[in-house]
Design a protein around this motif. Structure first.
Motif, PDB file in Angstrom:
ATOM      1  N   VAL A  69       0.929  -1.390   0.001  1.00 16.27           N
ATOM      2  CA  VAL A  69      -0.024   0.078  -0.327  1.00 16.27           C
ATOM      3  C   VAL A  69       0.976   1.327   0.103  1.00 16.27           C
ATOM      4  O   VAL A  69       2.194   1.272   0.126  1.00 16.27           O
ATOM      5  CB  VAL A  69      -0.899  -0.071   1.246  1.00 16.27           C
ATOM      6  CG1 VAL A  69      -1.875  -0.951   1.326  1.00 16.27           C
ATOM      7  CG2 VAL A  69      -0.016   0.067   2.540  1.00 16.27           C
ATOM      8  N   ASP A  70       0.233   2.315  -0.103  1.00 13.28           N
ATOM      9  CA  ASP A  70       1.031   3.596  -0.097  1.00 13.28           C
ATOM     10  C   ASP A  70       1.303   3.948   1.325  1.00 13.28           C
ATOM     11  O   ASP A  70       2.579   4.342   1.719  1.00 13.28           O
ATOM     12  CB  ASP A  70       0.109   4.682  -0.705  1.00 13.28           C
ATOM     13  CG  ASP A  70      -0.171   4.462  -1.921  1.00 13.28           C
ATOM     14  OD1 ASP A  70       0.872   4.190  -3.005  1.00 13.28           O
ATOM     15  OD2 ASP A  70      -1.225   4.821  -2.433  1.00 13.28           O
ATOM     16  N   VAL A  71       0.483   3.853   2.226  1.00 15.16           N
ATOM     17  CA  VAL A  71       0.839   4.029   3.601  1.00 15.16           C
ATOM     18  C   VAL A  71      -0.047   3.044   4.712  1.00 15.16           C
ATOM     19  O   VAL A  71      -1.084   2.645   4.478  1.00 15.16           O
ATOM     20  CB  VAL A  71      -0.011   5.621   3.888  1.00 15.16           C
ATOM     21  CG1 VAL A  71      -0.117   5.805   5.426  1.00 15.16           C
ATOM     22  CG2 VAL A  71       0.860   6.685   3.161  1.00 15.16           C
ATOM     23  N   VAL A  72       0.677   2.927   5.554  1.00 15.38           N
ATOM     24  CA  VAL A  72       0.256   2.093   6.819  1.00 15.38           C
ATOM     25  C   VAL A  72       0.222   2.716   8.023  1.00 15.38           C
ATOM     26  O   VAL A  72       1.034   3.574   8.263  1.00 15.38           O
ATOM     27  CB  VAL A  72       1.319   0.705   7.118  1.00 15.38           C
ATOM     28  CG1 VAL A  72       0.756  -0.073   8.257  1.00 15.38           C
ATOM     29  CG2 VAL A  72       1.441   0.028   5.685  1.00 15.38           C
ATOM     30  N   ASP A  95       8.237   2.033  -1.602  1.00 12.18           N
ATOM     31  CA  ASP A  95       7.606   3.120  -1.671  1.00 12.18           C
ATOM     32  C   ASP A  95       6.787   3.677  -0.347  1.00 12.18           C
ATOM     33  O   ASP A  95       6.001   4.438  -0.509  1.00 12.18           O
ATOM     34  CB  ASP A  95       7.180   3.660  -3.027  1.00 12.18           C
ATOM     35  CG  ASP A  95       7.967   3.831  -4.106  1.00 12.18           C
ATOM     36  OD1 ASP A  95       9.432   4.082  -3.548  1.00 12.18           O
ATOM     37  OD2 ASP A  95       7.942   3.495  -5.107  1.00 12.18           O
ATOM     38  N   THR A  96       6.327   2.438   0.427  1.00 13.05           N
ATOM     39  CA  THR A  96       5.402   2.532   1.451  1.00 13.05           C
ATOM     40  C   THR A  96       6.088   3.324   2.665  1.00 13.05           C
ATOM     41  O   THR A  96       7.257   3.341   2.810  1.00 13.05           O
ATOM     42  CB  THR A  96       5.167   1.349   1.867  1.00 13.05           C
ATOM     43  OG1 THR A  96       4.736   0.198   0.750  1.00 13.05           O
ATOM     44  CG2 THR A  96       3.957   1.252   2.987  1.00 13.05           C
ATOM     45  N   ARG A  97       5.044   4.265   3.067  1.00 14.03           N
ATOM     46  CA  ARG A  97       5.253   4.840   4.346  1.00 14.03           C
ATOM     47  C   ARG A  97       4.712   4.184   5.541  1.00 14.03           C
ATOM     48  O   ARG A  97       3.157   4.464   5.374  1.00 14.03           O
ATOM     49  CB  ARG A  97       5.159   6.233   4.368  1.00 14.03           C
ATOM     50  CG  ARG A  97       5.918   6.650   3.355  1.00 14.03           C
ATOM     51  CD  ARG A  97       7.594   6.703   3.661  1.00 14.03           C
ATOM     52  NE  ARG A  97       8.462   7.695   2.511  1.00 14.03           N
ATOM     53  CZ  ARG A  97       9.053   6.546   1.518  1.00 14.03           C
ATOM     54  NH1 ARG A  97       8.649   5.333   1.335  1.00 14.03           N
ATOM     55  NH2 ARG A  97       9.549   7.242   0.603  1.00 14.03           N
ATOM     56  N   VAL A  98       5.310   3.557   6.266  1.00 11.22           N
ATOM     57  CA  VAL A  98       4.589   3.284   7.691  1.00 11.22           C
ATOM     58  C   VAL A  98       4.679   4.474   8.892  1.00 11.22           C
ATOM     59  O   VAL A  98       5.779   4.598   9.285  1.00 11.22           O
ATOM     60  CB  VAL A  98       5.319   1.867   8.087  1.00 11.22           C
ATOM     61  CG1 VAL A  98       4.538   1.342   9.569  1.00 11.22           C
ATOM     62  CG2 VAL A  98       5.463   0.966   7.253  1.00 11.22           C
ATOM     63  N   LYS A 154      14.032  15.453   5.611  1.00 13.31           N
ATOM     64  CA  LYS A 154      13.859  15.594   3.971  1.00 13.31           C
ATOM     65  C   LYS A 154      12.577  15.509   3.274  1.00 13.31           C
ATOM     66  O   LYS A 154      11.608  15.019   3.983  1.00 13.31           O
ATOM     67  CB  LYS A 154      14.843  14.299   3.421  1.00 13.31           C
ATOM     68  CG  LYS A 154      16.270  14.285   3.783  1.00 13.31           C
ATOM     69  CD  LYS A 154      16.846  13.285   3.195  1.00 13.31           C
ATOM     70  CE  LYS A 154      18.450  13.355   3.339  1.00 13.31           C
ATOM     71  NZ  LYS A 154      19.047  12.122   2.810  1.00 13.31           N
ATOM     72  N   PRO A 155      12.443  16.229   2.106  1.00 17.49           N
ATOM     73  CA  PRO A 155      11.038  16.206   1.422  1.00 17.49           C
ATOM     74  C   PRO A 155      10.836  14.502   1.160  1.00 17.49           C
ATOM     75  O   PRO A 155      11.586  13.747   0.897  1.00 17.49           O
ATOM     76  CB  PRO A 155      11.608  16.893   0.188  1.00 17.49           C
ATOM     77  CG  PRO A 155      12.561  17.840   0.559  1.00 17.49           C
ATOM     78  CD  PRO A 155      13.322  16.774   1.323  1.00 17.49           C
ATOM     79  N   ASP A 156       9.410  14.422   1.180  1.00 17.13           N
ATOM     80  CA  ASP A 156       8.876  12.993   1.019  1.00 17.13           C
ATOM     81  C   ASP A 156       7.503  13.225   0.175  1.00 17.13           C
ATOM     82  O   ASP A 156       6.529  13.591   0.678  1.00 17.13           O
ATOM     83  CB  ASP A 156       8.574  12.372   2.497  1.00 17.13           C
ATOM     84  CG  ASP A 156       8.589  10.865   2.328  1.00 17.13           C
ATOM     85  OD1 ASP A 156       7.506  10.452   1.482  1.00 17.13           O
ATOM     86  OD2 ASP A 156       9.289  10.170   2.572  1.00 17.13           O
ATOM     87  N   ALA A 157       7.563  12.819  -0.969  1.00 17.55           N
ATOM     88  CA  ALA A 157       6.329  13.048  -1.981  1.00 17.55           C
ATOM     89  C   ALA A 157       5.093  12.193  -1.481  1.00 17.55           C
ATOM     90  O   ALA A 157       4.087  12.365  -1.324  1.00 17.55           O
ATOM     91  CB  ALA A 157       6.582  12.561  -3.352  1.00 17.55           C
ATOM     92  N   VAL A 158       5.437  10.888  -0.788  1.00 19.11           N
ATOM     93  CA  VAL A 158       4.209  10.055  -0.396  1.00 19.11           C
ATOM     94  C   VAL A 158       3.324  10.767   0.894  1.00 19.11           C
ATOM     95  O   VAL A 158       2.559  10.810   0.829  1.00 19.11           O
ATOM     96  CB  VAL A 158       4.839   8.517   0.134  1.00 19.11           C
ATOM     97  CG1 VAL A 158       3.621   7.684   0.779  1.00 19.11           C
ATOM     98  CG2 VAL A 158       5.443   7.961  -1.289  1.00 19.11           C
TER      99      VAL A 158
END
Length: 308
Positions: A69-72, A95-98, A154-158
């Protein structure tokens, strides 16, 4: 966005439901009677900001059925951290962000070795919710906000995309300019709220109306601040004063921390990761923690729960 809620407890289910209503693909990871109730009756949110009912949410007890998924939104009880992180592996791609929304101060450090340092994002949730019944989340606070961010800033597009999606869903969400500081601020406040309402078996309104118990609440916050300072975390003492003003003038008098609710229900407590963590760090860093020691001693025999 594709969003997984690991797990669909009081905090995760609330924010996940708001995102689902806004049209995002949200997958709720739940188990036992809670999962069964959600499958049968849907997910219900009873909130001061308006009730919600998701009649047919995506709910499963197997993350492998969901995939990356994109985000957890990672919001399990603190004792389940490593086990849940292992179970969440199928949800996490490169590319997932938890985003961890747990109560303690060491969640990122515990999750990152399992799911990846680049994927694991520190976060805080300010909200008062409980599981009122299987499949039913009760939200009682006027506030319901999320803050999170990369430790390296740092920048993070997700993360940017998730913030934009959350705002569009009318959630109070944003990136943090300094997530380490915010994590410690939340930890200090929660440790005091949880420690006082659980150890004193009273809602915050009763505690704040008595000078001695209010001083006990403040002492718990002061100890967490002292431990943070000893670890090199720069906390502004004005935040403590703001919290005390918030507690005495704005918090609903019937509010209790989730640990107090767990104590009443005979559930396991997050004691070892709240007052117990302040106590542990205090001993390591040579910082006295008498108030936290008191909370730990009073609740120690109850920390594993009483339900058979």
């Amino acid at each position: 966005m594709r969003i997984a809620v690991m797990a669909a407890g009081a905090v995760g289910a609330y924010f996940g439901a708001r995102m689902a209503v806004a049209g995002h693909d949200v997958f709720f990871i739940a188990r036992g009677t809670h999962r069964e109730a959600i499958e049968k009756n849907g997910l219900k949110i009873e909130s001061v900001h308006g009730d919600l009912h998701l009649p047919k949410p995506n709910v499963t007890d197997d993350p492998a059925k969901v995939g990356p998924v994109d985000v957890v939104l990672f919001a399990v009880k603190l004792w389940d951290t490593e086990k849940a992180a292992e179970q969440a592996r199928p949800l996490v791609g490169p590319d997932t962000r938890v985003i961890t929304l747990q109560n303690g101060i060491d969640s990122v450090e515990r999750i990152a070795p399992i799911l990846g340092a680049a994927q694991t994002i520190g976060g805080v949730a300010h909200i008062a919710t409980t599981i009122a019944a299987p499949g039913v989340i009760k939200h009682t606070s006027a506030f319901a906000r999320m803050r999170f961010g990369r430790a390296d800033k740092k920048p993070d597009a997700v993360l940017d995309a998730f913030v934009a999606a959350g705002k569009a869903a009318r959630i109070d969400v944003d990136l943090s300019a300094d997530i380490e500081r915010e994590r410690w601020e939340k930890f200090a406040f929660l440790t005091a709220m949880a420690g006082s309402t659980a150890a004193l078996r009273a809602p915050i309104g009763v505690i704040r109306d008595d000078a001695e118990t209010l001083a006990f609440f403040r002492a718990l916050m002061e100890e967490a601040f002292a431990v943070a300072k000893a670890k090199g975390v720069a906390l502004d003492h004005r935040y403590l004063e703001e919290c005390m003003k918030f507690v005495t003038t704005q918090v609903e008098p019937g509010m209790k921390a989730s640990m107090a609710h767990d104590l009443e229900r005979g559930n396991r407590l997050e004691l070892d990761w709240l007052a117990g963590k302040v106590r542990e760090l205090g001993r390591t860093l040579n910082v006295p923690t008498p108030a936290s020691d008191t909370v730990y001693t009073v609740l120690k025999l109850h920390r594993m729960g009483t339900r058979g």
